[in-house]
Design a protein around this motif. Structure first.
Motif, PDB file in Angstrom:
ATOM      1  N   TYR A 220       0.836  -1.199   0.000  1.00 19.12           N
ATOM      2  CA  TYR A 220       0.000   0.000   0.000  1.00 19.12           C
ATOM      3  C   TYR A 220       0.875   1.256   0.000  1.00 19.12           C
ATOM      4  CZ  TYR A 220      -3.395  -3.482   1.443  1.00 19.12           C
ATOM      5  OH  TYR A 220      -4.180  -4.613   1.504  1.00 19.12           O
ATOM      6  N   PHE A 221       0.321   2.320  -0.587  1.00 22.30           N
ATOM      7  CA  PHE A 221       1.013   3.603  -0.695  1.00 22.30           C
ATOM      8  C   PHE A 221       0.301   4.612   0.193  1.00 22.30           C
ATOM      9  CE2 PHE A 221       2.231   7.470  -3.284  1.00 22.30           C
ATOM     10  CZ  PHE A 221       3.596   7.371  -3.052  1.00 22.30           C
ATOM     11  N   ASP A 388       9.749 -10.894   5.815  1.00 22.15           N
ATOM     12  CA  ASP A 388       9.947 -12.168   6.505  1.00 22.15           C
ATOM     13  C   ASP A 388      10.300 -11.957   7.975  1.00 22.15           C
ATOM     14  OD1 ASP A 388       9.468 -13.431   4.102  1.00 22.15           O
ATOM     15  OD2 ASP A 388      11.583 -13.821   3.664  1.00 22.15           O
ATOM     16  N   PHE A 389      11.149 -10.968   8.247  1.00 19.88           N
ATOM     17  CA  PHE A 389      11.557 -10.679   9.622  1.00 19.88           C
ATOM     18  C   PHE A 389      10.363 -10.225  10.452  1.00 19.88           C
ATOM     19  CE2 PHE A 389      13.248  -8.110  13.054  1.00 19.88           C
ATOM     20  CZ  PHE A 389      14.377  -8.795  13.467  1.00 19.88           C
ATOM     21  N   ALA A 390       9.562  -9.314   9.892  1.00 19.14           N
ATOM     22  CA  ALA A 390       8.398  -8.804  10.617  1.00 19.14           C
ATOM     23  C   ALA A 390       7.407  -9.904  10.933  1.00 19.14           C
ATOM     24  CB  ALA A 390       7.722  -7.701   9.793  1.00 19.14           C
ATOM     25  N   GLU A 392       8.021 -13.229  11.070  1.00 19.51           N
ATOM     26  CA  GLU A 392       8.616 -14.243  11.957  1.00 19.51           C
ATOM     27  C   GLU A 392       8.582 -13.821  13.421  1.00 19.51           C
ATOM     28  OE1 GLU A 392      12.841 -16.664  12.689  1.00 19.51           O
ATOM     29  OE2 GLU A 392      12.645 -15.277  10.987  1.00 19.51           O
ATOM     30  N   TYR A 393       8.876 -12.544  13.688  1.00 24.70           N
ATOM     31  CA  TYR A 393       8.992 -12.103  15.075  1.00 24.70           C
ATOM     32  C   TYR A 393       7.782 -11.304  15.566  1.00 24.70           C
ATOM     33  CZ  TYR A 393      13.814 -13.649  14.672  1.00 24.70           C
ATOM     34  OH  TYR A 393      14.943 -14.412  14.491  1.00 24.70           O
ATOM     35  N   GLY A 394       6.783 -11.096  14.717  1.00 28.23           N
ATOM     36  CA  GLY A 394       5.588 -10.368  15.141  1.00 28.23           C
ATOM     37  C   GLY A 394       5.857  -8.900  15.417  1.00 28.23           C
ATOM     38  N   LEU A 395       6.698  -8.294  14.591  1.00 30.93           N
ATOM     39  CA  LEU A 395       7.119  -6.914  14.800  1.00 30.93           C
ATOM     40  C   LEU A 395       6.788  -6.050  13.590  1.00 30.93           C
ATOM     41  CD1 LEU A 395      10.718  -7.780  16.081  1.00 30.93           C
ATOM     42  CD2 LEU A 395       8.717  -7.298  17.503  1.00 30.93           C
ATOM     43  N   PHE A 396       6.907  -4.737  13.780  1.00 29.51           N
ATOM     44  CA  PHE A 396       6.830  -3.783  12.672  1.00 29.51           C
ATOM     45  C   PHE A 396       8.253  -3.340  12.366  1.00 29.51           C
ATOM     46  CE2 PHE A 396       2.714  -3.680  14.616  1.00 29.51           C
ATOM     47  CZ  PHE A 396       1.828  -3.553  13.547  1.00 29.51           C
ATOM     48  N   LEU A 397       8.638  -3.416  11.104  1.00 27.63           N
ATOM     49  CA  LEU A 397       9.988  -3.023  10.726  1.00 27.63           C
ATOM     50  C   LEU A 397       9.916  -1.855   9.754  1.00 27.63           C
ATOM     51  CD1 LEU A 397      13.031  -5.235  10.279  1.00 27.63           C
ATOM     52  CD2 LEU A 397      12.648  -3.396   8.644  1.00 27.63           C
ATOM     53  N   VAL A 398      10.463  -0.725  10.187  1.00 29.10           N
ATOM     54  CA  VAL A 398      10.475   0.499   9.393  1.00 29.10           C
ATOM     55  C   VAL A 398      11.842   0.614   8.729  1.00 29.10           C
ATOM     56  CG1 VAL A 398      10.274   3.013   9.452  1.00 29.10           C
ATOM     57  CG2 VAL A 398       8.871   1.612  10.987  1.00 29.10           C
ATOM     58  N   LEU A 399      11.882   0.439   7.433  1.00 24.64           N
ATOM     59  CA  LEU A 399      13.135   0.543   6.684  1.00 24.64           C
ATOM     60  C   LEU A 399      13.245   1.958   6.143  1.00 24.64           C
ATOM     61  CD1 LEU A 399      15.603  -1.044   5.769  1.00 24.64           C
ATOM     62  CD2 LEU A 399      14.331  -1.758   3.759  1.00 24.64           C
ATOM     63  N   SER A 407       7.049  -2.822   7.171  1.00 21.76           N
ATOM     64  CA  SER A 407       6.662  -4.228   7.054  1.00 21.76           C
ATOM     65  C   SER A 407       5.970  -4.651   8.342  1.00 21.76           C
ATOM     66  CB  SER A 407       7.892  -5.103   6.801  1.00 21.76           C
ATOM     67  OG  SER A 407       8.515  -4.762   5.575  1.00 21.76           O
ATOM     68  N   CYS A 408       4.845  -5.332   8.217  1.00 21.84           N
ATOM     69  CA  CYS A 408       3.967  -5.615   9.341  1.00 21.84           C
ATOM     70  C   CYS A 408       3.938  -7.107   9.681  1.00 21.84           C
ATOM     71  CB  CYS A 408       2.551  -5.140   9.026  1.00 21.84           C
ATOM     72  SG  CYS A 408       2.459  -3.408   8.514  1.00 21.84           S
ATOM     73  N   PRO A 409       3.520  -7.432  10.905  1.00 23.15           N
ATOM     74  CA  PRO A 409       3.456  -8.838  11.318  1.00 23.15           C
ATOM     75  C   PRO A 409       2.527  -9.685  10.465  1.00 23.15           C
ATOM     76  CG  PRO A 409       3.311  -7.393  13.229  1.00 23.15           C
ATOM     77  CD  PRO A 409       3.207  -6.519  12.028  1.00 23.15           C
ATOM     78  N   ASP A 410       1.519  -9.079   9.828  1.00 22.27           N
ATOM     79  CA  ASP A 410       0.588  -9.842   8.994  1.00 22.27           C
ATOM     80  C   ASP A 410       1.059  -9.949   7.545  1.00 22.27           C
ATOM     81  OD1 ASP A 410       0.177  -7.277   8.077  1.00 22.27           O
ATOM     82  OD2 ASP A 410      -1.963  -7.195   8.558  1.00 22.27           O
ATOM     83  N   GLY A 411       2.266  -9.470   7.260  1.00 23.38           N
ATOM     84  CA  GLY A 411       2.830  -9.579   5.923  1.00 23.38           C
ATOM     85  C   GLY A 411       2.573  -8.385   5.025  1.00 23.38           C
ATOM     86  N   LYS A 412       1.729  -7.449   5.445  1.00 20.77           N
ATOM     87  CA  LYS A 412       1.473  -6.265   4.631  1.00 20.77           C
ATOM     88  C   LYS A 412       2.675  -5.327   4.672  1.00 20.77           C
ATOM     89  CE  LYS A 412      -3.570  -6.304   5.186  1.00 20.77           C
ATOM     90  NZ  LYS A 412      -4.745  -5.601   5.759  1.00 20.77           N
ATOM     91  N   GLN A 413       2.812  -4.535   3.606  1.00 20.11           N
ATOM     92  CA  GLN A 413       3.865  -3.535   3.547  1.00 20.11           C
ATOM     93  C   GLN A 413       3.288  -2.208   3.072  1.00 20.11           C
ATOM     94  OE1 GLN A 413       6.715  -5.909   1.104  1.00 20.11           O
ATOM     95  NE2 GLN A 413       8.154  -5.606   2.775  1.00 20.11           N
ATOM     96  N   PHE A 414       3.684  -1.145   3.767  1.00 15.87           N
ATOM     97  CA  PHE A 414       3.236   0.202   3.436  1.00 15.87           C
ATOM     98  C   PHE A 414       4.436   1.035   3.014  1.00 15.87           C
ATOM     99  CE2 PHE A 414       0.212  -1.621   6.318  1.00 15.87           C
ATOM    100  CZ  PHE A 414      -1.025  -1.142   5.921  1.00 15.87           C
ATOM    101  N   PHE A 415       4.211   1.935   2.042  1.00 16.51           N
ATOM    102  CA  PHE A 415       5.281   2.781   1.529  1.00 16.51           C
ATOM    103  C   PHE A 415       4.874   4.236   1.699  1.00 16.51           C
ATOM    104  CE2 PHE A 415       5.611  -1.314  -0.421  1.00 16.51           C
ATOM    105  CZ  PHE A 415       6.979  -1.562  -0.499  1.00 16.51           C
ATOM    106  N   ASN A 416       5.782   5.030   2.245  1.00 16.78           N
ATOM    107  CA  ASN A 416       5.467   6.414   2.581  1.00 16.78           C
ATOM    108  C   ASN A 416       5.709   7.349   1.399  1.00 16.78           C
ATOM    109  OD1 ASN A 416       4.793   8.574   4.364  1.00 16.78           O
ATOM    110  ND2 ASN A 416       6.963   9.061   4.511  1.00 16.78           N
ATOM    111  N   SER A 417       4.832   8.335   1.248  1.00 18.73           N
ATOM    112  CA  SER A 417       4.961   9.283   0.135  1.00 18.73           C
ATOM    113  C   SER A 417       5.576  10.609   0.538  1.00 18.73           C
ATOM    114  CB  SER A 417       3.583   9.548  -0.490  1.00 18.73           C
ATOM    115  OG  SER A 417       2.722  10.185   0.439  1.00 18.73           O
TER     116      SER A 417
END
Length: 491
Positions: A220-221, A388-390, A392-399, A407-417
């Protein structure tokens, strides 16, 4: 939020939408062309300049032909360069070609002399999202030649040569602007393609978000229009306790500035009470630089439950008592924000990761991320590892970076504008840590705290850079945090 549709589903999306709306494919193409031309006319730097549109034989080329017709109606000098016999082009290309006014000058690529003035505008409509192989032949030759010109260049939907979801192989059109339709194609967000995409604008062609969702792939964007519903509301009887009590931990000797930035950012984002736990020798610096921040002592950490959110890592250093770090992770029962040396310590002591509370938020930059998960060769692989990391560990990972991904624990990914290149400055990440911790402490869900933190951070950077440009520093970003609420119409 806008669903990012995989390139191999775009044709299916278009066909389904056309059937659902009872329109023709030409009608949808016309919407795209009108939206593009509306954006074009809104930019002063294109006024009264000659236009050269290069149209391939498919529907991306058909967009180019429709754009030629509309721009000609604005009394611009329009030149259309085509690559194939018209009867070999797509159906909608041919319809638009028949509608061209006589004022549009048409050339076959074989006959075109490439005499393009530096003040002209070049528009790339050669290939769209369907390309999945390197450019070759007359198409490659034309694009390689166009890339030598210094005039302003615009790509329709995606720069020709770049696949919708993968990495570029070979040549591609180098655009100053990319006007993409309805949603950004995933590959436009890859750092490897930054030199080809230029500034990206998403042109609305009327496909509703709920219709896009049917073809979504979990990506998602995030746009400005998404922000207001994510925010909590407060009233005139709200007090500082309602706005959250947060604790920030970091600031080893000589690095307390990171904590000054993070804690001040938390206050500017709206936290009612901010505590900082730092090296004892540095406490006077924090109290002097940020008198609104309360210095926390060790005894206050014996009851972590009194804090609504905790952020760990800014300027912490690597000479940390690991048992203390482990106890923080084990004893705090709510999500934690972890950044900088907090992440570097996880990378060197991976056994600590299993102790992180579920729903916590990690905010690495690219190098910190690779220390945590291993080296990667490209952004496609990096995004997959983050997901995969998010999960596996049930975390939110902000790259962190351009188009910061979540990247979210449910596998969704959001991209910031939001955000820009001027935010690449020391301390910017510490500001983000303070902001996300603040939203978490104000009672936002981990997902909403992360999205709001990332978007407001980027928007504050944009506002700060209007005046400061390359001179933007982290404290400028902090000063502009309150303005982001005004910009978004949030009380």
């Amino acid at each position: 939020m806008l669903s990012i549709i995989p390139g191999n589903k775009v044709s299916e999306l278009d066909s389904s939408y056309i059937l659902d709306q009872g329109i023709t494919s030409w009608d949808l193409m016309e919407r795209a062309a009108i939206s593009f031309c509306s954006w074009f006319k809104g930019r002063k730097n294109f006024e009264d300049k000659p236009v050269f549109i290069f149209s391939g034989p498919g529907n991306n080329g058909g967009d180019g032909v429709a754009i030629a017709r509309i721009l000609a109606a604005f009394h611009l000098e329009v030149n259309l360069i085509v690559f194939d016999a018209i009867d070999h082009c797509s159906k909608d290309f041919q319809i638009n070609y028949k509608k061209l006014p006589s004022t549009v000058k048409v050339f076959k690529i074989e006959d075109f002399d490439f005499r393009i003035d530096v003040h002209a505008v070049i528009i790339d409509g050669i290939f769209g999202v369907g390309i999945n192989r390197p450019l070759e032949g007359k198409f490659k030759e034309a694009i390689d030649r166009l890339n030598t010109f210094d005039c302003q260049k615009i790509a329709i939907d995606i720069p020709s040569g770049i696949p919708a979801d993968g990495l570029l192989q070979g040549s591609a059109f180098r655009a100053d602007y990319t006007v993409t339709f309805q949603f950004p194609k995933l590959s436009l967000l890859f750092p490897e393609h930054g030199e080809y995409t230029g500034e990206i604008f998403v042109a609305d062609i009327g496909i509703q978000d709920n219709f896009l969702e049917k073809f979504a792939s979990g990506k998602y964007f995030i746009q400005q229009r998404d922000m207001r519903p994510l925010h909590k509301t407060f009233h005139k009887f709200s007090h500082k306790g309602d706005f959250g009590k947060v604790l920030l931990i970091g600031g080893s000797k000589g690095k307390v500035g990171a904590m000054v930035l993070a804690s001040t950012a938390a206050l500017r984002t709206g936290s009612g009470l901010v505590h900082g736990f730092i090296d004892e020798s540095e406490r006077i610096i924090l109290q002097t630089a940020a008198p609104e921040v309360m210095v926390a002592f060790k005894e206050e950490l014996e009851n972590l439950a009194k804090f609504d959110a905790i952020g760990i890592g800014p300027g912490w250093g690597l000479n940390v008592d690991l048992k203390f770090y482990e106890s923080l992770l084990k004893n705090y029962k709510k999500p934690i924000v972890i950044d900088a040396d907090g992440i570097n310590l996880l990378a060197s002591h991976p056994d600590l990761i299993q102790n992180i509370p579920q729903g916590s938020i990690l905010t690495p930059h690219i190098k910190e991320f690779e220390r945590l998960t291993g080296n990667v060769s490209n952004h496609v692989e990096r995004l997959q590892k983050a997901k995969d990391f998010a999960v596996e560990y049930g975390l939110f990972l902000v790259l962190k970076g351009a188009y910061t991904s979540i990247s979210c624990p449910d596998g969704k990914q959001f991209f910031n504008s939001s955000g820009n290149q001027y935010m690449a400055t020391a301390g910017s990440g510490d500001v983000l840590t303070g902001m996300i911790t603040s939203f978490l402490g104000q009672g936002y869900t981990p997902l909403n705290a992360t999205i709001c933190g990332v978007f407001h951070h980027g928007l504050a950077g944009e506002l700060a850079s209007f005046e400061n440009k390359r001179g933007t520093i982290a404290s400028d970003i902090i000063k502009c945090i309150p303005k982001t609420y005004l910009e978004l119409g949030i009380d």
